[in-house]
Design a protein around this motif. Sequence first.
Motif, PDB file in Angstrom:
ATOM      1  N   SER A   1       1.412  -0.804  -0.077  1.00 23.68           N
ATOM      2  CA  SER A   1      -0.281   0.189  -0.303  1.00 23.68           C
ATOM      3  C   SER A   1       0.659   1.370  -0.433  1.00 23.68           C
ATOM      4  O   SER A   1       1.115   2.416  -1.380  1.00 23.68           O
ATOM      5  CB  SER A   1      -1.047   0.068   1.693  1.00 23.68           C
ATOM      6  OG  SER A   1      -2.013  -0.795   0.840  1.00 23.68           O
ATOM      7  N   LEU A   2       1.571   1.338   0.686  1.00 25.76           N
ATOM      8  CA  LEU A   2       3.027   2.245   0.688  1.00 25.76           C
ATOM      9  C   LEU A   2       3.377   2.300  -0.037  1.00 25.76           C
ATOM     10  O   LEU A   2       3.677   3.615  -1.029  1.00 25.76           O
ATOM     11  CB  LEU A   2       3.982   1.656   1.762  1.00 25.76           C
ATOM     12  CG  LEU A   2       4.704   3.550   2.550  1.00 25.76           C
ATOM     13  CD1 LEU A   2       3.511   4.293   3.318  1.00 25.76           C
ATOM     14  CD2 LEU A   2       5.488   2.549   4.242  1.00 25.76           C
ATOM     15  N   ILE A   3       3.905   1.825  -0.645  1.00 17.70           N
ATOM     16  CA  ILE A   3       5.156   1.907  -2.442  1.00 17.70           C
ATOM     17  C   ILE A   3       4.004   1.852  -3.225  1.00 17.70           C
ATOM     18  O   ILE A   3       4.268   3.057  -3.927  1.00 17.70           O
ATOM     19  CB  ILE A   3       5.198   0.170  -2.641  1.00 17.70           C
ATOM     20  CG1 ILE A   3       6.403  -0.362  -1.794  1.00 17.70           C
ATOM     21  CG2 ILE A   3       6.095   0.034  -4.088  1.00 17.70           C
ATOM     22  CD1 ILE A   3       6.937  -1.245  -2.118  1.00 17.70           C
ATOM     23  N   VAL A   4       2.676   1.672  -3.780  1.00  8.99           N
ATOM     24  CA  VAL A   4       1.707   1.777  -4.366  1.00  8.99           C
ATOM     25  C   VAL A   4       1.155   3.581  -3.955  1.00  8.99           C
ATOM     26  O   VAL A   4       1.233   4.025  -4.628  1.00  8.99           O
ATOM     27  CB  VAL A   4       0.182   1.373  -5.359  1.00  8.99           C
ATOM     28  CG1 VAL A   4      -0.607   2.104  -5.224  1.00  8.99           C
ATOM     29  CG2 VAL A   4       0.983  -0.124  -5.057  1.00  8.99           C
ATOM     30  N   THR A   5       1.278   3.920  -2.660  1.00  9.29           N
ATOM     31  CA  THR A   5       0.856   5.873  -2.638  1.00  9.29           C
ATOM     32  C   THR A   5       1.720   6.108  -3.152  1.00  9.29           C
ATOM     33  O   THR A   5       1.809   7.446  -2.692  1.00  9.29           O
ATOM     34  CB  THR A   5       0.374   5.104  -1.059  1.00  9.29           C
ATOM     35  OG1 THR A   5      -0.911   4.281  -1.092  1.00  9.29           O
ATOM     36  CG2 THR A   5      -0.611   6.762  -1.223  1.00  9.29           C
TER      37      THR A   5
ATOM     38  N   GLY B   1      -1.711  16.585  -3.042  1.00  8.65           N
ATOM     39  CA  GLY B   1      -0.743  15.618  -2.340  1.00  8.65           C
ATOM     40  C   GLY B   1      -1.935  14.660  -1.586  1.00  8.65           C
ATOM     41  O   GLY B   1      -1.585  13.463  -1.912  1.00  8.65           O
ATOM     42  N   LEU B   2      -2.056  15.330  -0.547  1.00  5.89           N
ATOM     43  CA  LEU B   2      -2.946  14.752   0.464  1.00  5.89           C
ATOM     44  C   LEU B   2      -4.070  14.186  -0.553  1.00  5.89           C
ATOM     45  O   LEU B   2      -4.484  12.481   0.198  1.00  5.89           O
ATOM     46  CB  LEU B   2      -3.219  15.497   1.394  1.00  5.89           C
ATOM     47  CG  LEU B   2      -2.213  15.798   3.278  1.00  5.89           C
ATOM     48  CD1 LEU B   2      -3.368  16.571   3.572  1.00  5.89           C
ATOM     49  CD2 LEU B   2      -2.616  14.752   3.163  1.00  5.89           C
ATOM     50  N   THR B   3      -4.542  14.893  -1.532  1.00  3.58           N
ATOM     51  CA  THR B   3      -5.880  14.170  -1.990  1.00  3.58           C
ATOM     52  C   THR B   3      -5.645  12.775  -2.817  1.00  3.58           C
ATOM     53  O   THR B   3      -6.324  11.730  -2.930  1.00  3.58           O
ATOM     54  CB  THR B   3      -6.237  15.255  -2.721  1.00  3.58           C
ATOM     55  OG1 THR B   3      -6.463  16.635  -2.122  1.00  3.58           O
ATOM     56  CG2 THR B   3      -8.026  14.875  -3.632  1.00  3.58           C
ATOM     57  N   LEU B   4      -4.435  12.992  -3.116  1.00  2.00           N
ATOM     58  CA  LEU B   4      -4.027  11.816  -4.074  1.00  2.00           C
ATOM     59  C   LEU B   4      -4.242  10.769  -3.378  1.00  2.00           C
ATOM     60  O   LEU B   4      -4.106   9.403  -3.536  1.00  2.00           O
ATOM     61  CB  LEU B   4      -3.328  12.696  -4.967  1.00  2.00           C
ATOM     62  CG  LEU B   4      -2.485  12.949  -6.227  1.00  2.00           C
ATOM     63  CD1 LEU B   4      -1.438  13.538  -6.666  1.00  2.00           C
ATOM     64  CD2 LEU B   4      -3.468  12.324  -7.041  1.00  2.00           C
ATOM     65  N   PHE B   5      -3.076  10.816  -1.932  1.00  5.39           N
ATOM     66  CA  PHE B   5      -2.769   9.458  -0.944  1.00  5.39           C
ATOM     67  C   PHE B   5      -3.656   9.228  -0.491  1.00  5.39           C
ATOM     68  O   PHE B   5      -3.703   8.058  -0.952  1.00  5.39           O
ATOM     69  CB  PHE B   5      -1.459  10.688  -0.002  1.00  5.39           C
ATOM     70  CG  PHE B   5      -1.110   9.485   1.137  1.00  5.39           C
ATOM     71  CD1 PHE B   5       0.800   9.586   0.756  1.00  5.39           C
ATOM     72  CD2 PHE B   5      -2.430   8.838   2.123  1.00  5.39           C
ATOM     73  CE1 PHE B   5       0.410   8.548   2.042  1.00  5.39           C
ATOM     74  CE2 PHE B   5      -1.150   7.851   2.874  1.00  5.39           C
ATOM     75  CZ  PHE B   5       0.010   7.867   2.379  1.00  5.39           C
TER      76      PHE B   5
END
Lengths: 280, 348
Positions: free
Chosen positions: A78-82, A202-206
Amino acid sequence: MGAIPRFATVLFTIAGICVALLFMLPVIWMLTSSLRPNAEIFAHFSPLTWQSIVPETWTLSNIVGLLGTGFGRSLLNSLIVTVITTTLGLVMAIMAGFAVSVLTFPGRNVLFAFFVVGFSVPFDAVAVPLSAQVREVGLTNSFFGLALAGLGNGFAIYLLRQFFLGIPRSLAEAARLDGASWLRVLWSVYLPLAKGPIIAAGLTLFVFQWQAYLWPLLVATDPKMQVGPVALAGLVSLSGVIDFSQMFAGALFLSIVPAGLMLWLQRYFVSSVSRSGMTG
Amino acid sequence: MAQVTLRSIEKRFGSTRVVKGVSLDIANGEFVSLVGPSGCGKSTLLRMIAGLEDISGGDLMIDGRRMNAVAAKRRNIAMVFQNYALYPHMTVAENMGFSLRIKGLPKAEIATQVRQAADVVGLGDYLDRLPRQLSGGQRQRVAMARAIVRHPAAFLFDEPLSNLDAKLRVQMRSEIKSLHQRLGTTTIYVTHDQIEAMTMADRIVVMNVGEVEQEGAPLTLYDHPESVFVAGFIGSPAMNLIEGTLSPDGFTAGPLTVPVRARATGPAILGVRPEHLILDPEGHAATVALVEPTGAETQVHLDLAGHKLTGVFRERIADAPGSTLHVRFDPDRLHLFDRETGKRIATP
């Protein structure tokens, strides 16, 4: 004269704390439930008592058990993809936002309308045909394939465009006369002024990518490529019996990362969202 | 320094012609001011010279080279904007050195040039400040220093003083003029304030609805306006304009008759500058409407046979509104214009 406002302030503060606690209750319940045995979770529900929230027995076995199921790997995925989505998506959103606000070219407004319409279409409606295309180009079970759907985020483009429009055009013109290319204008003038909106975008995308469930379910068929939300849902079907304490522990892990990020960056997010409304 | 030549320059926004075939020759080191009311196309013309607007027609030449399709950053032109356009996140030194950084000059070289330019405009002590920590006048100086540091072929100014208060405007006016005298760089200065243009420019270009109405030295425009528009635009207070008729007997407007030397006859406009009204007990009787003493002179608003006139007199006048003042027009300083075309009528 001064006593009444002070009294009102105290009253509003108490009311505020009560409302905040009420909103926090599910989070607190999730936290404590992940730290108590499964049998205890619903044991004190009727009538509601302190034990409904506060565990009688504190334990880390749920978390240890959860990590034993490979949830840690899913969390890392999840972390990598995000991170991929947020980084590439932000670059794309910044470029697109700059193009539709600062550059002048025929069809600029049509292009922007296209972006806006794009983020109005529910993603679930296009996820299945889109996943078929991703399968065709051989991107299933890859981090890039997982990140692909979140890269083009219309809201992030909209947010940045609104902010860029609020920056006086003469700054870009002055920079152009100073010899800057458009890319340099973006890099040296617009980006330093747009830290807040960039963080908000960035937060929206995250958050979009971090909580994604349907897309990863469609394009990551290999369990090794599973992301957190899919793994969390998998806990139900794999164990046969629902281990709520383990599920709460998983939900806790999935919540901590975006919550921490939001809390850390919230002031930028709030200021830029409110500002984007005014400048638009 | 550069020679700037405009040949039939056009600007169209859709079907609207904003600039209509403007031709100008600006010599090396000349200070030319473009003046005119809002919407006359002067700023658009300046932006076309800068490369910030496309040119719809005609040719722009800088030092003999056609520049129509050359990007703004390759024209070697510096511009000072109305709102200064300083980069808010950069210090004064960074603002000034931005163009040099883009050129790839060594840091030490940039620092030296920035320091020199800052000294020219008296900003040596403010190099580490951000624009928001400066006053309006200081920001304006930074904007000028940012232009100076590039050693451009020409300076363009787009109403640079319009955001300053009256006192600072006068001060900055002198500073820009003395800067031009020191550097000798070709300067094109856009303003709607004709006083600015009169006091600073070697040559004034008066624009009206996208066309050049008249160009010439400031005093030539003041003394010999070629049209009613220029006559009314140049000069403060504005020239008095009286509509009437020209006949062999002179100029007549109702009961008012003024002897003039003109061969033409027909509908005309008589122009007389406020300072060319002379107090004379034998002159026309006019009713005082308002008296505005400024110390050195007195400005008096008069009603002369139904015509509203303004007079500026060296004498101190204390007549109350409603009282009568006798004035005559200086016969050698009268202007006549055709009422139909608005153009100047030649007098022998």
